[in-house]
Design an enzyme around this catalytic site. Sequence first.
Site, PDB file in Angstrom:
ATOM      1  N   HIS A 147       0.854  -1.217   0.065  1.00  0.00           N
ATOM      2  CA  HIS A 147       0.067   0.094  -0.059  1.00  0.00           C
ATOM      3  C   HIS A 147       0.830   1.309   0.139  1.00  0.00           C
ATOM      4  CE1 HIS A 147      -3.538  -2.306   1.934  1.00  0.00           C
ATOM      5  NE2 HIS A 147      -3.457  -2.500   0.547  1.00  0.00           N
TER       6      HIS A 147
ATOM      7  N   CYS B 109      11.455  17.361 -12.152  1.00  0.00           N
ATOM      8  CA  CYS B 109      11.105  17.975 -13.065  1.00  0.00           C
ATOM      9  C   CYS B 109      10.660  19.490 -12.863  1.00  0.00           C
ATOM     10  CB  CYS B 109       9.693  17.420 -13.871  1.00  0.00           C
ATOM     11  SG  CYS B 109       8.302  17.549 -12.593  1.00  0.00           S
TER      12      CYS B 109
HETATM   13  C1  BV8 Z   1      -7.922  -2.507  -5.299  1.00  0.00           C
HETATM   14  C2  BV8 Z   1      -3.077   3.008   2.310  1.00  0.00           C
HETATM   15  C3  BV8 Z   1      -8.332  -3.305  -7.341  1.00  0.00           C
HETATM   16  C4  BV8 Z   1      -3.368   4.405   2.529  1.00  0.00           C
HETATM   17  C5  BV8 Z   1      -4.654   1.645   2.383  1.00  0.00           C
HETATM   18  C6  BV8 Z   1     -12.543  -7.129  -3.344  1.00  0.00           C
HETATM   19  C7  BV8 Z   1     -11.590  -7.121  -4.145  1.00  0.00           C
HETATM   20  C8  BV8 Z   1     -10.869  -6.123  -4.586  1.00  0.00           C
HETATM   21  C9  BV8 Z   1     -11.048  -4.901  -4.039  1.00  0.00           C
HETATM   22  C10 BV8 Z   1     -12.179  -4.635  -3.296  1.00  0.00           C
HETATM   23  C11 BV8 Z   1     -12.984  -5.832  -2.962  1.00  0.00           C
HETATM   24  N1  BV8 Z   1     -13.864  -5.187  -2.170  1.00  0.00           N
HETATM   25  C12 BV8 Z   1     -13.687  -4.073  -1.934  1.00  0.00           C
HETATM   26  C13 BV8 Z   1     -12.918  -3.706  -2.668  1.00  0.00           C
HETATM   27  C14 BV8 Z   1     -12.215  -2.192  -2.882  1.00  0.00           C
HETATM   28  C15 BV8 Z   1     -11.269  -1.710  -1.601  1.00  0.00           C
HETATM   29  C16 BV8 Z   1     -11.444  -2.179  -0.343  1.00  0.00           C
HETATM   30  O1  BV8 Z   1     -10.968  -3.363   0.141  1.00  0.00           O
HETATM   31  N2  BV8 Z   1     -12.581  -1.678   0.443  1.00  0.00           N
HETATM   32  C17 BV8 Z   1     -12.792  -2.169   1.765  1.00  0.00           C
HETATM   33  C18 BV8 Z   1     -12.944  -0.767   2.506  1.00  0.00           C
HETATM   34  C19 BV8 Z   1     -13.923  -2.963   1.785  1.00  0.00           C
HETATM   35  N3  BV8 Z   1     -10.036  -2.169  -2.067  1.00  0.00           N
HETATM   36  C20 BV8 Z   1      -9.212  -1.339  -2.698  1.00  0.00           C
HETATM   37  O2  BV8 Z   1      -9.532  -0.499  -3.171  1.00  0.00           O
HETATM   38  C21 BV8 Z   1      -7.795  -1.846  -2.878  1.00  0.00           C
HETATM   39  N4  BV8 Z   1      -7.575  -1.687  -4.374  1.00  0.00           N
HETATM   40  O3  BV8 Z   1      -8.997  -3.312  -4.918  1.00  0.00           O
HETATM   41  O4  BV8 Z   1      -7.547  -2.236  -6.533  1.00  0.00           O
HETATM   42  C22 BV8 Z   1      -7.673  -4.622  -7.485  1.00  0.00           C
HETATM   43  C23 BV8 Z   1      -8.520  -5.709  -7.474  1.00  0.00           C
HETATM   44  C24 BV8 Z   1      -8.190  -7.050  -7.230  1.00  0.00           C
HETATM   45  C25 BV8 Z   1      -6.757  -7.307  -7.024  1.00  0.00           C
HETATM   46  C26 BV8 Z   1      -5.907  -6.150  -7.137  1.00  0.00           C
HETATM   47  C27 BV8 Z   1      -6.299  -4.845  -7.403  1.00  0.00           C
HETATM   48  C28 BV8 Z   1      -6.719  -0.866  -2.439  1.00  0.00           C
HETATM   49  C29 BV8 Z   1      -6.673  -0.957  -1.001  1.00  0.00           C
HETATM   50  C30 BV8 Z   1      -5.612   0.196  -0.308  1.00  0.00           C
HETATM   51  C31 BV8 Z   1      -5.811   1.226   0.433  1.00  0.00           C
HETATM   52  N5  BV8 Z   1      -4.900   1.796   1.144  1.00  0.00           N
HETATM   53  N6  BV8 Z   1      -3.773   2.134   3.189  1.00  0.00           N
HETATM   54  C32 BV8 Z   1      -3.102   4.778   4.161  1.00  0.00           C
HETATM   55  O5  BV8 Z   1      -2.667   4.029   4.991  1.00  0.00           O
HETATM   56  O6  BV8 Z   1      -3.835   5.922   4.470  1.00  0.00           O
HETATM   57  S1  BV8 Z   1      -5.710   0.478   3.351  1.00  0.00           S
HETATM   58  C33 BV8 Z   1      -5.388   0.735   4.887  1.00  0.00           C
HETATM   59  O7  BV8 Z   1      -6.303  -0.371   5.640  1.00  0.00           O
HETATM   60  C34 BV8 Z   1      -4.274   0.394   5.594  1.00  0.00           C
HETATM   61  O8  BV8 Z   1      -3.288   0.212   4.494  1.00  0.00           O
HETATM   62  C35 BV8 Z   1      -4.458  -0.660   6.527  1.00  0.00           C
HETATM   63  O9  BV8 Z   1      -3.264  -1.397   6.637  1.00  0.00           O
HETATM   64  C36 BV8 Z   1      -5.510  -1.211   5.815  1.00  0.00           C
HETATM   65  C37 BV8 Z   1      -6.124  -2.572   6.464  1.00  0.00           C
HETATM   66  O10 BV8 Z   1      -6.385  -2.092   7.730  1.00  0.00           O
HETATM   67  P1  BV8 Z   1      -5.575  -2.995   9.027  1.00  0.00           P
HETATM   68  O11 BV8 Z   1      -4.087  -3.033   8.633  1.00  0.00           O
HETATM   69  O12 BV8 Z   1      -6.151  -4.625   8.772  1.00  0.00           O
HETATM   70  O13 BV8 Z   1      -5.938  -2.138   9.971  1.00  0.00           O
HETATM   71  P2  BV8 Z   1      -7.381  -2.461  10.965  1.00  0.00           P
HETATM   72  O14 BV8 Z   1      -7.439  -1.094  11.958  1.00  0.00           O
HETATM   73  O15 BV8 Z   1      -8.411  -2.704  10.297  1.00  0.00           O
HETATM   74  O16 BV8 Z   1      -7.149  -3.724  12.032  1.00  0.00           O
HETATM   75  C38 BV8 Z   1      -6.045  -3.483  12.953  1.00  0.00           C
HETATM   76  C39 BV8 Z   1      -6.027  -5.119  13.550  1.00  0.00           C
HETATM   77  O17 BV8 Z   1      -4.843  -5.109  14.301  1.00  0.00           O
HETATM   78  C40 BV8 Z   1      -7.420  -5.552  14.299  1.00  0.00           C
HETATM   79  O18 BV8 Z   1      -7.849  -6.505  13.915  1.00  0.00           O
HETATM   80  C41 BV8 Z   1      -7.104  -5.155  15.729  1.00  0.00           C
HETATM   81  O19 BV8 Z   1      -7.626  -6.184  16.390  1.00  0.00           O
HETATM   82  C42 BV8 Z   1      -5.568  -5.643  15.656  1.00  0.00           C
HETATM   83  N7  BV8 Z   1      -4.645  -5.205  16.809  1.00  0.00           N
HETATM   84  C43 BV8 Z   1      -4.814  -3.770  17.250  1.00  0.00           C
HETATM   85  N8  BV8 Z   1      -3.963  -3.866  18.339  1.00  0.00           N
HETATM   86  C44 BV8 Z   1      -3.159  -4.836  18.281  1.00  0.00           C
HETATM   87  C45 BV8 Z   1      -3.724  -5.799  17.365  1.00  0.00           C
HETATM   88  N9  BV8 Z   1      -3.021  -6.729  17.007  1.00  0.00           N
HETATM   89  C46 BV8 Z   1      -1.974  -7.305  17.553  1.00  0.00           C
HETATM   90  N10 BV8 Z   1      -1.405  -6.435  18.906  1.00  0.00           N
HETATM   91  C47 BV8 Z   1      -2.101  -5.349  19.079  1.00  0.00           C
HETATM   92  N11 BV8 Z   1      -1.650  -4.737  20.053  1.00  0.00           N
END
Ligand code: BV8
Length: 245
Positions: free
Chosen positions: A116, A146
């Site tokens: 990402h 550029c």
């Molecule tokens: C794309 C960068 C086409 C910017 C980010 C199905 C197939 C394909 C795509 C989609 C699909 N369905 C929906 C989509 C579209 C979309 C998507 O997924 N939407 C979601 C909201 C439903 N995806 C996209 O648009 C992606 N591109 O699909 O292109 C394609 C298709 C097929 C194949 C290839 C390409 C692009 C997505 C990238 C977006 N950019 N980040 C930025 O950082 O600002 S995403 C963002 O969320 C971050 O990168 C982050 O890392 C990521 C995921 O979140 P997590 O890391 O999991 O973080 P989260 O807070 O959710 O969870 C934290 C976890 O840690 C929790 O479970 C918690 O319990 C745990 N935790 C907390 N504390 C601790 C802990 N664990 C251990 N110890 C602790 N102490």
Amino acid sequence: MTSSDLSSSIVILTGAGISAESGLDTFRGSSTGGGGVWSQYRLEDVATPEAFARDPDLVHSFYNARRAALLDVEPNSAHTALARLERDWAGTVTIVTQNVDDLHERGGSNALIHMHGELRRAWCRACGERYAWLEDLSIDSICPACKHAGSMRPDVVWFGEMPYQMDRIYQLLEDCDVFAAIGTSGNVYPAAQFVQHAAQYGAETFELNLEPTELARAFHSNAYGNASEIVPNWVERLLRDTDAS
Ligand code: BV8
């Protein structure tokens, strides 16, 4: 092939949870922690190309604050444990991180894919050049290559954009013997589908997280707790089982 075979290859997907104990906010919070980034901002307002076109100042300030926060945090023992695994494991260990922070690098990992993108890199939309960028970005930033003003953006992958190195990632998932997901809620695609892809090709799969995710049942084994505790334990067990075999 079992995970303790000497030549087995390991792919590790990490998410915001591995950096939580270093002090970086997760996105969706957790049952014990704060509300997460998406409780303060709507992702549609700060993490899509449309948001950047609509309000570049807001998007730049969102990423400038997160880039600046990197100066105040350190890798935790989960990051350093993965670097130890890469160093001491006889086979290959590759981290595919969704995180845009630099804590894996600073924790000592080398074989790393930022699917990402990275907070500390910028991308000029006028000439296409990408480079390390440590200070604030703004609509007045000038491209060092550029010299164009106003064409710089953070080199991160927004929603709706193609994550980086997907072909290489799918190949790694198909070739690996062990796949682990650490600190990710499994809400974002295509990363959320990696466990199923790796398992299809015979990998042994592990979920290491603070709490069970919606994907928990897709994994062969799970360990729950703070990453700074469960990841070093998991690495210790992998290395010990190998020594014992
Ligand atoms: C794309 C960068 C086409 C910017 C980010 C199905 C197939 C394909 C795509 C989609 C699909 N369905 C929906 C989509 C579209 C979309 C998507 O997924 N939407 C979601 C909201 C439903 N995806 C996209 O648009 C992606 N591109 O699909 O292109 C394609 C298709 C097929 C194949 C290839 C390409 C692009 C997505 C990238 C977006 N950019 N980040 C930025 O950082 O600002 S995403 C963002 O969320 C971050 O990168 C982050 O890392 C990521 C995921 O979140 P997590 O890391 O999991 O973080 P989260 O807070 O959710 O969870 C934290 C976890 O840690 C929790 O479970 C918690 O319990 C745990 N935790 C907390 N504390 C601790 C802990 N664990 C251990 N110890 C602790 N102490």
